[in-house]
Design a protein around this motif. Structure first.
Motif, PDB file in Angstrom:
ATOM      1  N   ASP A 116       4.181  12.752  -8.837  1.00 36.14           N
ATOM      2  CA  ASP A 116       3.032  11.845  -8.934  1.00 36.14           C
ATOM      3  C   ASP A 116       1.901  12.522  -9.704  1.00 36.14           C
ATOM      4  O   ASP A 116       1.630  13.706  -9.535  1.00 36.14           O
ATOM      5  CB  ASP A 116       2.550  11.501  -7.529  1.00 36.14           C
ATOM      6  CG  ASP A 116       1.270  10.712  -7.574  1.00 36.14           C
ATOM      7  OD1 ASP A 116       1.304   9.564  -8.042  1.00 36.14           O
ATOM      8  OD2 ASP A 116       0.222  11.260  -7.186  1.00 36.14           O
ATOM      9  N   MET A 246      -2.858  10.897  -7.261  1.00 40.40           N
ATOM     10  CA  MET A 246      -3.058  10.385  -5.891  1.00 40.40           C
ATOM     11  C   MET A 246      -2.832  11.467  -4.847  1.00 40.40           C
ATOM     12  O   MET A 246      -3.602  11.579  -3.889  1.00 40.40           O
ATOM     13  CB  MET A 246      -2.112   9.212  -5.637  1.00 40.40           C
ATOM     14  CG  MET A 246      -2.306   8.573  -4.274  1.00 40.40           C
ATOM     15  SD  MET A 246      -1.032   7.319  -3.983  1.00 40.40           S
ATOM     16  CE  MET A 246      -1.779   6.445  -2.585  1.00 40.40           C
ATOM     17  N   TYR A 262      -7.800   2.552  -5.131  1.00 41.61           N
ATOM     18  CA  TYR A 262      -7.311   1.978  -6.368  1.00 41.61           C
ATOM     19  C   TYR A 262      -7.176   0.478  -6.079  1.00 41.61           C
ATOM     20  O   TYR A 262      -6.101  -0.012  -5.757  1.00 41.61           O
ATOM     21  CB  TYR A 262      -5.999   2.583  -6.882  1.00 41.61           C
ATOM     22  CG  TYR A 262      -6.007   2.584  -8.402  1.00 41.61           C
ATOM     23  CD1 TYR A 262      -6.076   1.384  -9.108  1.00 41.61           C
ATOM     24  CD2 TYR A 262      -6.031   3.754  -9.124  1.00 41.61           C
ATOM     25  CE1 TYR A 262      -6.164   1.357 -10.478  1.00 41.61           C
ATOM     26  CE2 TYR A 262      -6.118   3.752 -10.514  1.00 41.61           C
ATOM     27  CZ  TYR A 262      -6.194   2.544 -11.189  1.00 41.61           C
ATOM     28  OH  TYR A 262      -6.289   2.534 -12.560  1.00 41.61           O
TER      29      TYR A 262
HETATM   30  P1  P6P Z   1      -5.671   6.097 -13.622  1.00 40.32           P
HETATM   31  C1  P6P Z   1      -0.890   8.693 -11.441  1.00 40.32           C
HETATM   32  O1  P6P Z   1      -0.362   8.135 -12.620  1.00 40.32           O
HETATM   33  C2  P6P Z   1      -1.192   7.558 -10.480  1.00 40.32           C
HETATM   34  O2  P6P Z   1      -0.040   6.842 -10.210  1.00 40.32           O
HETATM   35  C3  P6P Z   1      -1.823   8.108  -9.217  1.00 40.32           C
HETATM   36  O3  P6P Z   1      -1.328   9.346  -8.880  1.00 40.32           O
HETATM   37  C4  P6P Z   1      -3.294   8.153  -9.568  1.00 40.32           C
HETATM   38  O4  P6P Z   1      -4.146   8.014  -8.447  1.00 40.32           O
HETATM   39  C5  P6P Z   1      -3.469   6.970 -10.517  1.00 40.32           C
HETATM   40  O5  P6P Z   1      -2.176   6.702 -11.074  1.00 40.32           O
HETATM   41  C6  P6P Z   1      -4.422   7.288 -11.624  1.00 40.32           C
HETATM   42  O6  P6P Z   1      -4.613   6.099 -12.367  1.00 40.32           O
HETATM   43  O7  P6P Z   1      -5.761   4.624 -13.980  1.00 40.32           O
HETATM   44  O8  P6P Z   1      -6.965   6.659 -13.104  1.00 40.32           O
HETATM   45  O9  P6P Z   1      -5.049   6.962 -14.679  1.00 40.32           O
END
Ligand code: P6P
Length: 334
Positions: A116, A246, A262
């Motif tokens: 992740d 995350m 989110y």
């Molecule tokens: P953004 C990482 O790709 C993820 O799935 C999570 O770990 C993280 O919180 C989120 O997406 C980040 O998203 O839109 O800020 O790049």
């Protein structure tokens, strides 16, 4: 004080917790070993020849990093022969993976996001592995994604590894949340925190503020009040953190409080949210609740959601109980 290693912890857990039988203990040890291998690969950085894109994409429509694919393979290979699983599902695989015919099948399903936050790898920011354990349902072929469509409240275990300055494994088998730190010299996870509790209040929120113009009114209201600080209705100043991994953001919240958001917004409305339910929101939500926090979409408890597809996405608001409840209240008020 004598160190307690993961195996001893799980054996003692097995003795006192009917939910944590030998098969589950052995499964968690296999996953932990796989996370050690992933940690080794991640830790090599540019020296390991596995940075950068793999040149492939996953069902999410995301470009896969070489380490995404390697981490996924490590978890698949480690769990193929153990005899504890009936099948596996991953963010990186369109369909579930069944146990090869030459190996015995077990009574559990393992779901995971193998790496992740992988977009952070090439810039040396913490990433992690998230995993969830379900019971394999009777009468449904584990090759069929329907077998995995179980509400998060049915999870028998959940955990994550965070590959940061140290590698930590944080897990729950339904009796609280416990953290282990990898002793790289011994190659073992050592219990370093028991019964982690998330403070019910916080002064720290976590959201990607570049999406502000897309947020729904309740989220806008909550963030605006935080930004007004002590002069505003909250009467205290807030800090903001956003790692865009995350695992790293939620680990910080489990360690010292905060609220991770989110939320549903105009950008992600069509797909139901950004983060995946079965192998991100559910395991992290189970861990957060076991640590005394709350995990909601803003409109319902995440662990109550009846999934309808394997890679389903949901809005995520989780962390300090009183803050999550405030955001939920703002959603109710509209
Ligand atoms: P953004 C990482 O790709 C993820 O799935 C999570 O770990 C993280 O919180 C989120 O997406 C980040 O998203 O839109 O800020 O790049």
């Amino acid at each position: 004080m004598k160190p307690i290693f993961l195996t001893q912890f799980l054996i003692e857990e097995q003795r006192k917790n009917d939910q944590c039988g030998a098969d589950l203990r052995l499964l968690l040890e296999v996953v932990a070993r796989a996370c050690k291998r992933i940690s080794l690969a991640v830790g090599k950085g540019a020296l390991g020849g596995v940075l950068g894109d793999a040149g492939t994409g996953n069902i999410q429509g995301e470009a896969q990093k070489k380490l995404d694919v390697l981490s996924n393979d490590i978890l698949l290979e480690a769990n193929a022969w153990g005899g504890h699983l009936a099948g596996m599902a991953s963010e990186e695989m369109d369909e579930p993976s069944i146990i090869p015919g030459e190996y015995p099948k077990g009574g559990y399903l393992l779901l995971f996001d193998p790496l992740d936050g992988s977009s952070n790898i090439d810039v040396n920011i913490s990433v992690g592995t998230i995993f969830s354990v379900l019971r394999a349902p009777e009468g449904i072929d584990p090759a069929d994604s329907k077998a995995y469509l179980q509400a998060g409240a049915t999870q028998v275990a959940a955990g994550y590894a965070v590959y940061g300055p140290s590698t930590m494994l944080v897990l729950t088998v339904g009796t609280g949340v416990h953290a282990f730190t990898l002793d790289r010299e011994l190659g073992s996870f050592v219990l370093t925190q028991s019964n982690l509790r998330i403070p019910e209040d916080t002064k720290e929120f976590s959201i990607n503020a570049s999406n502000a113009r897309h947020w729904e009114a309740p989220v806008q209201r909550y963030v605006d009040e935080c930004l007004k600080g002590k002069e505003g209705p909250r009467g205290k100043d807030f800090n903001m953190r956003w790692v865009a991994s995350m695992v790293a953001d939620v680990h910080r919240i489990i360690s010292r409080g905060g609220v991770f958001m989110y939320p549903l917004d105009a950008k992600t409305q069509a797909q139901g949210g950004k983060l995946r339910l079965l192998y991100e929101a559910n395991p992290m939500g189970y861990i957060v609740e076991q640590a005394g926090g709350a995990a909601s979409t803003g409109r319902e408890r995440i662990l109550d959601i009846q999934p309808h597809k394997l890679h389903q996405r949901v809005p995520v608001i989780m962390g300090s109980k009183n803050e999550v409840e405030r955001v939920v209240a703002y959603h109710r008020e509209g």
